[in-house]
Design a protein around this motif. Structure first.
Motif, mmCIF file in Angstrom:
data_model
loop_
_atom_site.group_PDB
_atom_site.id
_atom_site.type_symbol
_atom_site.label_atom_id
_atom_site.label_comp_id
_atom_site.label_asym_id
_atom_site.label_seq_id
_atom_site.Cartn_x
_atom_site.Cartn_y
_atom_site.Cartn_z
ATOM 1 N N SER A 34 17.881 106.285 62.337
ATOM 2 C CA SER A 34 17.243 107.499 61.844
ATOM 3 C C SER A 34 16.128 107.830 62.843
ATOM 4 O O SER A 34 16.217 107.434 64.013
ATOM 5 N N ALA A 36 13.008 106.839 63.498
ATOM 6 C CA ALA A 36 12.303 105.769 64.212
ATOM 7 C C ALA A 36 13.247 104.987 65.112
ATOM 8 O O ALA A 36 12.906 104.638 66.251
ATOM 9 N N GLU A 55 23.672 100.935 62.618
ATOM 10 C CA GLU A 55 23.351 101.845 61.500
ATOM 11 C C GLU A 55 24.376 101.633 60.395
ATOM 12 O O GLU A 55 25.574 101.728 60.629
ATOM 13 N N ARG A 56 23.870 101.395 59.181
ATOM 14 C CA ARG A 56 24.802 101.065 58.087
ATOM 15 C C ARG A 56 25.538 102.294 57.559
ATOM 16 O O ARG A 56 26.582 102.182 56.937
ATOM 17 N N ARG A 66 22.697 112.561 54.212
ATOM 18 C CA ARG A 66 23.529 111.349 54.168
ATOM 19 C C ARG A 66 22.862 110.302 53.278
ATOM 20 O O ARG A 66 21.634 110.319 53.113
ATOM 21 N N GLN A 71 16.177 111.144 51.281
ATOM 22 C CA GLN A 71 15.115 112.170 51.277
ATOM 23 C C GLN A 71 15.462 113.367 52.163
ATOM 24 O O GLN A 71 14.752 114.371 52.174
ATOM 25 N N HIS A 76 11.446 118.971 55.052
ATOM 26 C CA HIS A 76 10.844 118.107 56.068
ATOM 27 C C HIS A 76 10.214 118.979 57.148
ATOM 28 O O HIS A 76 10.930 119.710 57.845
ATOM 29 N N ALA A 77 8.906 118.910 57.281
ATOM 30 C CA ALA A 77 8.229 119.661 58.337
ATOM 31 C C ALA A 77 7.866 118.694 59.458
ATOM 32 O O ALA A 77 7.323 117.619 59.192
ATOM 33 N N ARG A 135 15.986 118.613 57.670
ATOM 34 C CA ARG A 135 15.842 117.278 58.240
ATOM 35 C C ARG A 135 17.143 116.787 58.913
ATOM 36 O O ARG A 135 17.108 116.284 60.051
ATOM 37 N N ALA A 159 22.934 95.565 58.791
ATOM 38 C CA ALA A 159 22.208 94.398 59.298
ATOM 39 C C ALA A 159 21.876 93.491 58.124
ATOM 40 O O ALA A 159 21.440 93.961 57.068
ATOM 41 N N GLN A 314 9.103 109.807 44.792
ATOM 42 C CA GLN A 314 8.558 108.722 45.638
ATOM 43 C C GLN A 314 7.395 108.072 44.897
ATOM 44 O O GLN A 314 6.395 108.730 44.587
ATOM 45 N N ASP A 337 9.009 104.081 59.016
ATOM 46 C CA ASP A 337 8.662 103.813 57.616
ATOM 47 C C ASP A 337 8.698 102.325 57.277
ATOM 48 O O ASP A 337 8.110 101.911 56.276
ATOM 49 N N GLY A 349 5.543 111.486 58.374
ATOM 50 C CA GLY A 349 6.460 110.374 58.614
ATOM 51 C C GLY A 349 7.229 110.452 59.922
ATOM 52 O O GLY A 349 7.262 109.497 60.704
ATOM 53 N N MET A 350 7.868 111.591 60.183
ATOM 54 C CA MET A 350 8.697 111.694 61.401
ATOM 55 C C MET A 350 7.798 111.689 62.641
ATOM 56 O O MET A 350 8.152 111.095 63.669
#
Ligand SMILES: Cc1cc2nc3c(=O)[nH]c(=O)nc-3n(C[C@H](O)[C@H](O)[C@H](O)COP(=O)(O)OP(=O)(O)OC[C@H]3O[C@@H](n4cnc5c(N)ncnc54)[C@H](O)[C@@H]3O)c2cc1C
Length: 465
Positions: A34, A36, A55-56, A66, A71, A76-77, A135, A159, A314, A337, A349-350
């Motif tokens: 994602s 990060a 990536e799972r 997805r 979220q 998402h800004a 997003r 993982a 959240q 995160d 966050g992003m």
């Protein structure tokens, strides 16, 4: 001379591209593809022969929401500091995503309201550009650019743990999607970017390593988001953000309208604790009409709804302070995160994920021994986490249901922040300084400079002249 947090923050968030990169490992593995994980992979591609991303979520190849990033259905800004970092790591990124459909709103089409009063905007020269999109679209663009890099490979699987040899991590174990059994992949460096539900603490604990302290602030945030067809005949607003604060005697609420790709508006209404917007369309329309500025009601009442209202809860803002651990294995990094996740209404966050990637780059360019714990990396990440945590949690401590943790000096800092916020409504320079901090371009201590405080005091108590 010791570098201050603000100086460190400025160094980390530079938009300059690094020239001094060198390959120093054979293979790096990143867990999670994602924001990060993709950003970490981009940085690692400068320093490793090969970067493997695990990536799972095997639907993580599209520009649609997805399961691995639930979220992603919500507003998402991306803050201007994050936009600048994307251009730093992917030259030409902004122009490319505009060409692909991201919206570059005209300054006149952007509105911010606090307690029903419109806040002055800062010019583009001060804040830089911030594009608007959904997003999944933004993530798909970052993924495209990352996977264009020749030495980065993405595989799908979950993982499941780390292998340790002596004092270092030496391999990752994972279940490849659609196959039986577990595969072990060796690595010189592993990055955990599996998000706020990261299981790294458990993996460390099971292998006899201390777990990081987990700090939580129970924000109990409730989001509801819906998409509408964008139609200038309904409303000419591109971006509108509105917030009511408990200090004004109103219920704390937050809303957003964002013009996004494919001629749509993404509309958000949010509340806290028992104030929970539901999936009911009529309730969504009523909230838009009654709780927010006119654009919200115009779009909700007259705009054409695309799909359904989608809710999201959240429970907390949280951080894991890896830098405080006395023992930590070499060959291990944590980003995004998985380190800290904040109240999303501040949109940090992003952008934090992009800044963690820049911390990783600074660490690797300092020529570290990969047989030692990456302490310098975690110290830099702490500066970024502290900055975001301070801005979001100071504001959230005002919420009636939030009872801590209160930091030292809270009352004084809160008094100054409120003073600057009020004064900024009538003073462009203070407003720009304030907005540069809330958009993560500057460290919060930029507002604690004596001249800034004096200016705010003068504006408030000697408003004339
Ligand atoms: C409602 C809401 C609204 C938000 N709004 C904003 C906003 O406006 N602006 C903003 O900047 N941020 C916002 N955020 C925060 C933002 O979503 C996160 O900060 C960001 O996604 C963090 O990226 P990440 O890569 O660290 O983690 P995530 O995006 O959570 O991704 C983790 C990845 O790891 C994968 N993964 C997990 N476990 C495994 C495993 N065992 N093996 C392999 N892969 C695994 C997942 O599938 C996923 O791809 C919002 C968050 C929420 C909840």
């Amino acid at each position: 001379m010791v570098e201050s947090a603000a100086q460190r923050y400025a160094r980390i968030s530079t938009a300059e591209r690094p020239a001094d990169t060198r390959v120093m490992m054979r293979r790096a593995i990143v867990l999670g593809a994602s924001m990060a994980g993709l950003m970490a992979a981009r940085v690692l591609s400068d320093h490793a022969d090969e970067v493997l991303v695990i990536e799972r979520d095997d639907s993580a190849d599209s520009a649609l929401p997805r399961p691995g990033v639930p979220q992603g259905t919500q507003v998402h800004a991306l803050l201007p500091a994050g936009q600048a970092q994307l251009d730093r790591w992917f030259p030409g990124f902004t122009a490319e995503v505009v060409a692909a459909g991201a919206v570059d709103p005209p300054p006149t089409g952007v509105q911010t309201f606090v307690n029903g009063i419109r806040r002055p905007a800062s010019p583009r020269e001060t804040l830089g550009q911030a594009l608007v999109s959904t997003r999944p679209f933004l993530e798909s663009q970052v993924r495209r650019r990352t996977l264009e890099i020749g030495n980065i490979k993405l595989v799908h699987g979950r993982a499941d743990g780390l292998d340790f040899t002596g004092d270092r991590v030496t391999a990752v174990r994972y279940h490849p999607t659609g196959e039986d059994g577990i595969v072990t992949e060796v690595a010189d460096l592993v990055v955990d970017a599996t998000g706020r539900s990261s299981r790294l603490s458990d993996w460390l604990g099971a292998a006899g390593w201390p777990r990081p302290a987990l700090t939580r602030m129970p924000i109990k945030l409730n989001y509801a988001t819906a998409l509408f067809k964008r139609d200038p005949a309904v409303c000419d607003v591109w971006v509108s953000v509105a917030q009511t604060q408990p200090s004004s005697g109103q219920t704390a609420r937050m809303g957003g309208v964002l013009a996004v790709e494919d001629d749509r508006w993404l509309v958000l209404v949010a509340g806290y604790a028992d104030d929970r917007p539901s999936r009911d369309v009529e309730e969504f329309r009523t909230r838009c009409r009654e709780d927010f500025p006119p654009a919200f009601g115009q779009i909700a009442d007259r705009g054409e709804l695309v799909g359904e209202v989608i809710t999201y809860h959240q429970a907390d803002s949280r951080r894991r302070d890896y830098d405080r651990l006395e023992r930590f294995p070499a060959g291990l990094i944590v980003a995004g995160d998985a380190v800290a996740s904040f109240n999303p209404i501040y949109g940090q966050g992003m952008t934090s994920a992009t800044l963690h990637a820049s911390c990783l780059s600074a660490y690797l360019r300092s020529g570290p021994s990969l047989d030692e714990p990456a302490r310098e990396y975690f110290e830099q990440v702490r500066v970024v986490v502290d900055a975001a945590w301070q801005v979001s949690t100071f504001a959230d401590l005002e919420l009636p249901h939030v009872n801590g943790p209160f930091p030292r000096g809270y009352r004084l800092v809160k008094w100054f922040s409120d003073l600057i916020f009020q004064a900024a409504a009538h003073d462009n320079r203070l407003n720009d300084q304030f907005n540069r901090v809330t958009t993560m371009l500057d460290h919060p201590t930029a507002l604690a400079r004596p001249l800034t405080l004096l200016r705010a005091l003068r504006r408030t108590y000697l408003p004339v002249g």
